[in-house]
Design a protein around this motif. Structure first.
Motif, PDB file in Angstrom:
ATOM      1  N   ALA A   1      33.340  35.836  80.030  1.00  0.00           N
ATOM      2  CA  ALA A   1      32.232  36.697  79.636  1.00  0.00           C
ATOM      3  C   ALA A   1      32.231  38.109  80.228  1.00  0.00           C
ATOM      4  CB  ALA A   1      30.901  36.004  79.976  1.00  0.00           C
ATOM      5  N   PRO A   2      32.456  38.326  81.529  1.00  0.00           N
ATOM      6  CA  PRO A   2      32.002  39.571  82.159  1.00  0.00           C
ATOM      7  C   PRO A   2      32.391  40.880  81.481  1.00  0.00           C
ATOM      8  CG  PRO A   2      32.574  38.006  83.852  1.00  0.00           C
ATOM      9  CD  PRO A   2      32.990  37.378  82.540  1.00  0.00           C
TER      10      PRO A   2
ATOM     11  N   GLY B   1      37.226  39.122  68.071  1.00  0.00           N
ATOM     12  CA  GLY B   1      37.825  39.310  69.383  1.00  0.00           C
ATOM     13  C   GLY B   1      36.828  39.236  70.522  1.00  0.00           C
ATOM     14  N   GLY B   2      37.294  39.598  71.713  1.00  0.00           N
ATOM     15  CA  GLY B   2      36.469  39.469  72.909  1.00  0.00           C
ATOM     16  C   GLY B   2      35.156  40.220  72.816  1.00  0.00           C
ATOM     17  N   VAL B   3      35.215  41.542  72.690  1.00  0.00           N
ATOM     18  CA  VAL B   3      33.998  42.334  72.573  1.00  0.00           C
ATOM     19  C   VAL B   3      33.314  42.067  71.244  1.00  0.00           C
ATOM     20  CG1 VAL B   3      33.062  44.674  72.464  1.00  0.00           C
ATOM     21  CG2 VAL B   3      34.839  44.126  74.138  1.00  0.00           C
ATOM     22  N   GLY B   4      34.098  41.978  70.174  1.00  0.00           N
ATOM     23  CA  GLY B   4      33.535  41.839  68.841  1.00  0.00           C
ATOM     24  C   GLY B   4      32.667  40.615  68.666  1.00  0.00           C
ATOM     25  N   HIS B   5      33.102  39.467  69.187  1.00  0.00           N
ATOM     26  CA  HIS B   5      32.318  38.256  68.947  1.00  0.00           C
ATOM     27  C   HIS B   5      31.003  38.278  69.726  1.00  0.00           C
ATOM     28  CE1 HIS B   5      33.659  36.305  72.733  1.00  0.00           C
ATOM     29  NE2 HIS B   5      32.949  35.230  72.435  1.00  0.00           N
ATOM     30  N   PHE B   6      30.964  39.037  70.835  1.00  0.00           N
ATOM     31  CA  PHE B   6      29.693  39.240  71.528  1.00  0.00           C
ATOM     32  C   PHE B   6      28.824  40.259  70.796  1.00  0.00           C
ATOM     33  CE2 PHE B   6      32.116  37.903  75.498  1.00  0.00           C
ATOM     34  CZ  PHE B   6      31.500  36.656  75.573  1.00  0.00           C
ATOM     35  N   ALA B   7      29.436  41.300  70.237  1.00  0.00           N
ATOM     36  CA  ALA B   7      28.675  42.313  69.503  1.00  0.00           C
ATOM     37  C   ALA B   7      27.947  41.695  68.320  1.00  0.00           C
ATOM     38  CB  ALA B   7      29.602  43.433  69.044  1.00  0.00           C
ATOM     39  N   VAL B   8      28.610  40.792  67.604  1.00  0.00           N
ATOM     40  CA  VAL B   8      27.972  40.102  66.481  1.00  0.00           C
ATOM     41  C   VAL B   8      26.722  39.365  66.965  1.00  0.00           C
ATOM     42  CG1 VAL B   8      28.224  38.204  64.822  1.00  0.00           C
ATOM     43  CG2 VAL B   8      30.065  39.869  65.100  1.00  0.00           C
ATOM     44  N   GLN B   9      26.861  38.633  68.052  1.00  0.00           N
ATOM     45  CA  GLN B   9      25.746  37.817  68.547  1.00  0.00           C
ATOM     46  C   GLN B   9      24.594  38.670  69.058  1.00  0.00           C
ATOM     47  OE1 GLN B   9      27.068  34.050  70.738  1.00  0.00           O
ATOM     48  NE2 GLN B   9      28.941  35.262  70.766  1.00  0.00           N
ATOM     49  N   LEU B  10      24.903  39.748  69.785  1.00  0.00           N
ATOM     50  CA  LEU B  10      23.844  40.595  70.318  1.00  0.00           C
ATOM     51  C   LEU B  10      23.104  41.316  69.196  1.00  0.00           C
ATOM     52  CD1 LEU B  10      25.544  42.120  73.494  1.00  0.00           C
ATOM     53  CD2 LEU B  10      23.835  40.297  73.406  1.00  0.00           C
ATOM     54  N   ALA B  11      23.826  41.760  68.176  1.00  0.00           N
ATOM     55  CA  ALA B  11      23.179  42.438  67.064  1.00  0.00           C
ATOM     56  C   ALA B  11      22.227  41.497  66.336  1.00  0.00           C
ATOM     57  CB  ALA B  11      24.230  42.993  66.103  1.00  0.00           C
ATOM     58  N   ARG B  12      22.654  40.262  66.096  1.00  0.00           N
ATOM     59  CA  ARG B  12      21.779  39.304  65.432  1.00  0.00           C
ATOM     60  C   ARG B  12      20.580  38.956  66.309  1.00  0.00           C
ATOM     61  NH1 ARG B  12      22.511  36.194  61.094  1.00  0.00           N
ATOM     62  NH2 ARG B  12      20.265  36.038  61.425  1.00  0.00           N
ATOM     63  N   TRP B  13      20.813  38.808  67.608  1.00  0.00           N
ATOM     64  CA  TRP B  13      19.723  38.497  68.547  1.00  0.00           C
ATOM     65  C   TRP B  13      18.649  39.575  68.508  1.00  0.00           C
ATOM     66  CZ3 TRP B  13      19.435  40.879  73.762  1.00  0.00           C
ATOM     67  CH2 TRP B  13      18.394  40.350  74.536  1.00  0.00           C
ATOM     68  N   LYS B  14      19.076  40.825  68.312  1.00  0.00           N
ATOM     69  CA  LYS B  14      18.144  41.944  68.268  1.00  0.00           C
ATOM     70  C   LYS B  14      17.579  42.184  66.866  1.00  0.00           C
ATOM     71  CE  LYS B  14      17.595  43.518  72.432  1.00  0.00           C
ATOM     72  NZ  LYS B  14      16.228  43.588  73.018  1.00  0.00           N
TER      73      LYS B  14
ATOM     74  N   HIS C   1      45.374  38.582  66.934  1.00  0.00           N
ATOM     75  CA  HIS C   1      44.519  37.669  66.156  1.00  0.00           C
ATOM     76  C   HIS C   1      43.811  36.670  67.074  1.00  0.00           C
ATOM     77  CE1 HIS C   1      46.056  39.291  62.412  1.00  0.00           C
ATOM     78  NE2 HIS C   1      47.279  39.187  62.907  1.00  0.00           N
ATOM     79  N   ILE C   2      43.287  37.181  68.173  1.00  0.00           N
ATOM     80  CA  ILE C   2      42.612  36.346  69.158  1.00  0.00           C
ATOM     81  C   ILE C   2      41.206  36.031  68.695  1.00  0.00           C
ATOM     82  CG2 ILE C   2      41.786  36.248  71.551  1.00  0.00           C
ATOM     83  CD1 ILE C   2      44.137  38.199  72.203  1.00  0.00           C
ATOM     84  N   GLN C   3      40.793  34.798  68.899  1.00  0.00           N
ATOM     85  CA  GLN C   3      39.442  34.351  68.543  1.00  0.00           C
ATOM     86  C   GLN C   3      38.665  34.113  69.834  1.00  0.00           C
ATOM     87  OE1 GLN C   3      38.712  31.873  64.920  1.00  0.00           O
ATOM     88  NE2 GLN C   3      38.060  30.349  66.395  1.00  0.00           N
ATOM     89  N   GLY C   4      37.918  35.126  70.280  1.00  0.00           N
ATOM     90  CA  GLY C   4      37.199  35.005  71.545  1.00  0.00           C
ATOM     91  C   GLY C   4      38.057  35.495  72.699  1.00  0.00           C
ATOM     92  N   LYS C   5      38.127  34.696  73.752  1.00  0.00           N
ATOM     93  CA  LYS C   5      38.762  35.125  74.989  1.00  0.00           C
ATOM     94  C   LYS C   5      39.891  34.191  75.406  1.00  0.00           C
ATOM     95  CE  LYS C   5      37.911  38.012  77.002  1.00  0.00           C
ATOM     96  NZ  LYS C   5      37.157  38.576  78.103  1.00  0.00           N
ATOM     97  N   ILE C   6      40.877  34.790  76.099  1.00  0.00           N
ATOM     98  CA  ILE C   6      41.933  34.047  76.780  1.00  0.00           C
ATOM     99  C   ILE C   6      41.521  33.903  78.243  1.00  0.00           C
ATOM    100  CG2 ILE C   6      44.363  34.025  77.449  1.00  0.00           C
ATOM    101  CD1 ILE C   6      44.870  35.889  75.024  1.00  0.00           C
ATOM    102  N   VAL C   7      41.700  32.704  78.800  1.00  0.00           N
ATOM    103  CA  VAL C   7      41.234  32.431  80.161  1.00  0.00           C
ATOM    104  C   VAL C   7      42.336  31.742  80.953  1.00  0.00           C
ATOM    105  CG1 VAL C   7      39.536  31.202  81.566  1.00  0.00           C
ATOM    106  CG2 VAL C   7      38.832  32.237  79.393  1.00  0.00           C
ATOM    107  N   LEU C   8      42.465  32.147  82.234  1.00  0.00           N
ATOM    108  CA  LEU C   8      43.369  31.491  83.178  1.00  0.00           C
ATOM    109  C   LEU C   8      42.573  30.519  84.032  1.00  0.00           C
ATOM    110  CD1 LEU C   8      45.287  34.648  84.466  1.00  0.00           C
ATOM    111  CD2 LEU C   8      46.029  33.068  82.668  1.00  0.00           C
ATOM    112  N   THR C   9      43.066  29.309  84.182  1.00  0.00           N
ATOM    113  CA  THR C   9      42.413  28.334  85.050  1.00  0.00           C
ATOM    114  C   THR C   9      43.138  28.293  86.396  1.00  0.00           C
ATOM    115  OG1 THR C   9      43.771  26.557  84.105  1.00  0.00           O
ATOM    116  CG2 THR C   9      41.606  26.933  83.132  1.00  0.00           C
TER     117      THR C   9
END
Length: 339
Positions: A139-140, A183-196, A329-337
């Motif tokens: 997320a951050p 993508g990373g920023v894009g999928h959050f932008a969609v959600q924040l815009a709808r939330w508002k 063509h990333i869907q969301g985020k890549i994460v290292l565990t």
């Protein structure tokens, strides 16, 4: 906790993913105002590979001075392992997440690709209880970017990208187009815009349609089949999560008085056209903020905003994570565990 070493990813030279080495590194010392985080997961972001490449895409005079070896990465979720004597709001054992020292650390001082990282307490927030470390680490940077562009800037630092301060615009009842919506920023932008309360037009490749509609997009355009600038008109805001020189093509989609927010504004050449069309073009530099992450944590905990994880890799396999990022063509985020 080890006494003096940890495992980390380090660069001893700049280049492709093959320069990422998994090896022993000194355990970070704890300075005044800091907490030491035992890292459980690390989010992967574009600045990670910009740094890995030595910022080769920037003009030489823009490249920050860097000293090898470097531990890349900014986004972490983990558990507090130690706190400086002057830190009162966190304790050992707290679950936290953070974007570490950004943009101040973009030359290699963020050091997130590691088992431990020392972080200014002001940049740390409680991890949302409703999600695991893997999702919290995703997320951050991306969520703070969308938030600071679209909802609340949250700081008064000078804007390195333009002379005036960036100002988010009201979203309720407006039409917002998000380019790079999967993508990373894009999928959050969609959600924040709808939330508002905005109507959202999402632009991505066709394989992502179900994904972005599930996030709340009202309409979808497959850019591989249809150029969005040819079919969309009179939108209030374009959030171009791809950015670069191509952002100028979205000027014609906006109504007079509308705004274009290119997340990556370098190379944008449409300022004159924007002026003639009566369109505002504005960008900002995302900045670390524990206070904003705490606020966003409430949305993440409630499920109002979701973190999509494209893929996960062990810290030792950071090279493979960067190869996945380069494939696109990333869907969301890549994460290292990490553990």
């Amino acid at each position: 906790m080890p006494t003096n070493t940890m495992k980390a990813i380090r660069l001893h030279a700049f280049g492709g993913p093959d320069v990422l080495r998994y090896e022993d590194a000194p355990l970070p010392g704890l300075k005044t105002g800091e907490v030491l985080i035992r890292v459980h997961a690390v989010g992967v972001n574009p600045p990670d590979w910009y740094l890995r490449e030595g910022y080769a895409s920037l003009p030489p005079e823009w490249r920050p001075p860097m000293s090898l070896p470097i531990i890349p990465g900014t986004d972490v979720s983990g558990v507090v392992a130690a706190v400086a004597d002057d830190v009162a709001n966190f304790a050992i054992g707290d679950e936290v997440y953070s974007m570490v020292r950004f943009p101040e650390g973009l030359a290699g001082d963020s050091k997130a690709y590691a088992e431990y990282v020392a972080v200014p307490a002001a940049e740390v927030a409680p991890k949302p209880a409703g999600i695991d470390h893997m999702h919290a680490a995703g997320a951050p940077m991306s969520l703070l970017t969308a938030w600071q562009f679209m909802i609340e800037l949250g700081h008064d630092a000078p804007n390195p990208l333009q002379p005036q301060a960036h100002q988010p615009v009201p979203l309720a009842g407006k039409t917002v187009l998000v380019n790079g919506a999967a993508g990373g920023v894009g999928h959050f932008a969609v959600q924040l815009a709808r939330w508002k309360g905005a109507r959202v037009i999402a632009v991505a490749s066709g394989r992502h349609e179900a994904f972005v509609r599930d996030l709340g997009a009202n309409e979808f355009i497959d850019y591989t089949k249809t150029a969005p600038e040819e079919v969309v008109r009179d939108v209030d805001l374009v959030v171009d999560a791809v950015g670069g020189p191509g952002a100028a093509r979205f000027l014609r989609t906006l109504k007079r008085g509308g705004a274009l927010f290119p997340i990556f504004p370098l190379g944008f050449g449409g300022a004159d056209e924007a002026g003639k069309l009566g369109v505002t073009v504005s960008a900002t530099q995302v900045r670390s903020s524990g206070a904003q992450l705490a606020e966003l944590g409430k949305l993440l905990d409630a499920g109002t905003v979701r973190v999509a994880v494209d893929s996960t890799f062990a810290l030792a396999d950071a090279r493979k994570a960067h190869e996945r990022a380069a494939h696109g063509h990333i869907q969301g985020k890549i994460v290292l565990t990490v553990c």
